[in-house]
Structure formats: C-alpha cells, structure tokens
Design an enzyme around this catalytic site. Structure first.
Site, PDB file in Angstrom:
ATOM      1  N   GLU A 193       0.613  -6.602   0.332  1.00  0.00           N
ATOM      2  CA  GLU A 193       1.142  -5.338   0.815  1.00  0.00           C
ATOM      3  C   GLU A 193       0.001  -4.322   0.791  1.00  0.00           C
ATOM      4  OE1 GLU A 193       1.320  -6.452  -2.271  1.00  0.00           O
ATOM      5  OE2 GLU A 193       0.248  -4.788  -3.230  1.00  0.00           O
ATOM      6  N   SER A 204     -12.361   6.894  -7.253  1.00  0.00           N
ATOM      7  CA  SER A 204     -11.941   5.552  -6.836  1.00  0.00           C
ATOM      8  C   SER A 204     -12.206   5.237  -5.371  1.00  0.00           C
ATOM      9  CB  SER A 204     -10.455   5.344  -7.145  1.00  0.00           C
ATOM     10  OG  SER A 204      -9.674   6.395  -6.598  1.00  0.00           O
ATOM     11  N   LYS A 226     -11.029  -1.124  -4.586  1.00  0.00           N
ATOM     12  CA  LYS A 226     -10.143  -2.274  -4.362  1.00  0.00           C
ATOM     13  C   LYS A 226     -10.906  -3.562  -4.027  1.00  0.00           C
ATOM     14  CE  LYS A 226      -5.701  -0.183  -3.630  1.00  0.00           C
ATOM     15  NZ  LYS A 226      -5.928   1.250  -3.340  1.00  0.00           N
TER      16      LYS A 226
END
Ligand SMILES: *Cc1c(COP(=O)(O)O)cnc(C)c1O
Length: 417
Positions: free
Chosen positions: A123, A390, A101
């Site tokens: 969010e 990930s 991310k």
C-alpha cells in the site's frame, strides 16, 4: 555516555517476544490462511539477517545506490532565527528516491528475492513507499503492485507517474476513506489471494510480526549513523532527538541509535491536523486507546466498536489511525515522549526551512521540524536538537502553495510559534 548494556537489555535492538509482542503491543492477528506465510517470512528473515552475504549485499546497495551515509547538517540560519537550541538535521531527504523509505524497501525486496518470490505488493499513502518499493523492485527484477487510495492518487500525481515509469502497477482503491487505511486493506486482500509467489512489503513498522521488527532493523542504519556522526561533529550526543510518527518507521530508525542513551530526550511528533476533535487529526498516541488493526495491536483511533476512525493530516504519509507496536511500548515505559504538531505548525516549518536553509522538507518531516522549532525557542543555546528530516518536499509543493499561499507566509513573517 551510554553504559555498555547487554543485548537483552538493549532498547535499541529490542526483540519482540516469541509471539511478536513489544510489551503489550504487536502480535499477529491473522486469518488462518496467512499464518503460515507470515511465519515463513519471519523464519526466512531470522536466518537471512545474520547471513554475511545478505548484510554485505544490503550494505553495498545502501552505499552505492541509496547514497548512504546521509549527512548530518547543522541548520545555523534556522537556529539563529529561532534563538534557542541548535537544530541539526539528519538528511534522509537526500537518499535516492527522496526519503527514508528506500532503507526498508531495499531490505524487503532483497528478502523477497532470496525467498524466491516473483512479486512484491504494498500500500502507499503519500506515494513515497510505493515509489521506493517500485524502485527496489526495478533494481532487483521483481514485479510490483501498489495499492493507493483515490484521494492520495489525486494529491500525489507525480509519485503515481514515477511508479508507473518504474514499471509498477498502481491499483486505485475507491472504497471507504480512499486513503491509506483502505489501501492497506485492499493490498492485504490481494496478498491473501496469492501469498506463494508474492511478498507483502509493509511500508512502516506496523502490521503483523515480523514486520515491525524487520522494518525497524532495516531503518536502524539511520540511528547508528546519526549517533556516530553527531559525536564526531560535536563531541557529545544530542540533548534531544525528534522525528515525525505516522506508522513510525523513520522515527524507530533514528530512535534506535539513542534509546539506550538515557540522557538523550526522545520525542515522537504526531500529526495534530486541524485540532483534537475526532476525525481532525491522526495523533494516535495523544487521542487513541489500545485496539487491533491490520493484524497487530497498538494505540488506535477507534470508535466505540473498536473500528478505526477516519483520520486526517495534511501529510498523506502520516494519516494512519494506528502506530507501530514498539512505539506504544516506548510510550508506556516513558522512554519516548509523544507530542503533537498541527497542520499549521508543519506548513510554517515547511516555508521556514525552505527560506532559511534552502531545503524543502516533506510535509511529514515538517511536523518534526515544527515541533523542534517551537521547542528550541524555549531552550538554551548550549542545547542541541537532532531532527530526522525523513524526506524532501518536492512532492508537496503544489499542494502547499494551493492551500497556504506564499503571501500568507510572507505577510506574517512567521517562524513556528
Ligand atoms: C511515509 C513517510 C513518513 C511516515 O512514515 P513513518 O513510517 O512514520 O516514518 C514520514 N516522512 C516521509 C518523508 C514519508 O514519506
């Protein structure tokens, strides 16, 4: 080997049409008050993304701050235990903040800064996007508000603390399902109140245009690196590429290095949860139908009125009833196969990778891994699977050990089957 395709025909860098659609999906379903600000973001991004100074700054931060390129690792002990295809991992878990991310958060925060914004808001589900954005905001001197459902706040306490230490404000969301979907609604509402000095930094390849394209572009560094690294390591491309799909950002990142290589089989792995019944999973492609959520159209888990259904997955980062529009297009044109891994598949894979390789994967990534392990067992030893790992699983350890104790794993001496 890939043929040289023109920019227009490339799926790797596919541009949405002028209204923001990938095939039949995407667009920008917005209240009039937000149309102007979203266009401002789209226009700024369009001019900034080609700007050599912006590219240079982002690349410099990727290398010196995030730690890119992340390595590719051949999981030999896991592959030997499975006894089929060889499994390789793209190690996005090794990035600063522990997941992929940070790739789009740095991009979005840099863009916000260039647009003269003072604050980023977002969010978060598992807390990973919140932590990554709070990190990027601290680095670039921006304020940061993170909306998070009560249930996720409880499940992901360490990430809540992390955001607070980094200087972000965590805003609890206690309505509806108290998870990701309602957190998105709350963050959107806050954004509408002050779109001039703030920028919404969406956490995946979802939301209105330009976010699906922009977040994909920021994540595509994963696929570009992976293709080059895998070729250098093995002399050929992977036969299969797999990634978990929540909103779909880590998957779009790695896929966009390989979509033009038609000989590479690509799989998006959705959370099958407890099973196929309504409310027991978040497998949007498997069980959903086209609909509209959060300002864009996509496959959607919805009721008869088109309202998003409550969804469930053991992985907080995957329990979203929609999915990125480019994924929906890739499903329709049959370039990517969308498949399912259950909670149990993910839990077993979580322990398998920890025990066999000394790598504790995020529960989200464990879905891709669980599917890969099952698939590899049926493949030949010459075949290769590249899994996008990930994120790291430190955030999930307490939850896993409470819900699926070590003894249960050890008793069964499991590999995902
Ligand atoms: C958030 C998250 C995901 C799911 O998001 P995508 O946009 O589908 O990639 C997957 N893995 C990890 C580690 C995450 O934090």
């Amino acid at each position: 080997m890939a043929k040289n395709k023109t920019e227009q025909q490339s799926l790797n860098t596919m541009q949405p049409d002028k209204n923001g659609y990938f095939g039949n999906y995407g667009g920008a379903y917005l209240p009039p008050s937000l149309e102007g600000v979203m266009k401002e973001i789209a226009d700024s991004y369009q001019s900034i993304k080609e700007d050599p100074a912006f590219i240079e700054e982002l690349t410099f931060l990727q290398q010196t701050y995030t730690g890119r390129p992340s390595p590719i690792y051949f999981a030999k002990r896991l592959s030997d235990a499975v006894g089929g295809a060889k499994i390789y991992l793209k190690r996005e878990d090794l990035n600063h903040t522990g997941s992929h991310k940070i790739n789009h958060c740095l991009g979005e925060a840099l863009l916000a800064k260039r647009m003269g914004k003072k604050k980023v808001i977002a969010e978060t589900g598992a807390g990973q996007h919140g932590v990554a954005l709070a990190t990027a905001a601290a680095l670039l001197g921006l304020e940061c508000d993170i909306y998070m459902g009560d249930i996720d706040i409880e499940k992901q306490a360490p990430n809540v603390r992390r955001m607070q230490v980094l200087g972000a404000k965590v805003v609890p969301v206690s309505r509806g399902t108290k998870t990701l979907k309602d957190a998105v609604d709350a963050a959107f509402e806050a954004y509408m109140e002050d779109p001039v000095t703030t920028m919404y930094a969406i956490g995946s390849v979802v939301g209105p245009h330009p976010f699906p394209m922009m977040v994909r572009d920021f994540q595509s560094v994963v696929g570009r690196e992976a293709r080059e690294q895998f070729l250098a390591m093995t002399g050929h491309l992977p036969h299969h590429v797999m990634a978990c799909v929540g909103g779909g950002s880590n998957a779009m990142g790695i896929f966009s290095g390989f979509l033009d290589d038609t000989e590479v089989n690509i799989y998006g792995v959705e959370p099958g949860g407890r099973g196929p019944a309504k409310g027991d999973n978040a497998a949007t492609m498997a069980y959903g139908k086209p609909g509209v959520i959060h300002g864009f159209s996509c496959y959607l888990l919805q009721d008869a009125e088109g309202q998003p259904l409550p969804v469930y997955s053991i992985a907080s980062g995957l329990d979203y009833p929609g999915v990125g529009p480019q994924h929906c297009h890739l499903k329709d044109i049959e370039r990517v196969r969308y498949v399912v891994a259950t909670d149990r598949d993910a839990l077993v894979a979580f322990y398998d990778l920890s025990r066999l390789e000394g790598i504790i994967p995020a529960l989200e990534s464990s879905h891709a891994l669980g599917y890969a392990i099952k698939a590899a067992a049926k493949m030949k030893s010459e075949e290769t699977i590249l899994v996008n790992l990930s994120g790291r699983g430190d955030k999930d350890m307490d939850y896993v050990m409470d819900h699926y104790p070590l003894e249960a794993y050890e008793e069964q001496k499991l590999l995902v089957k």
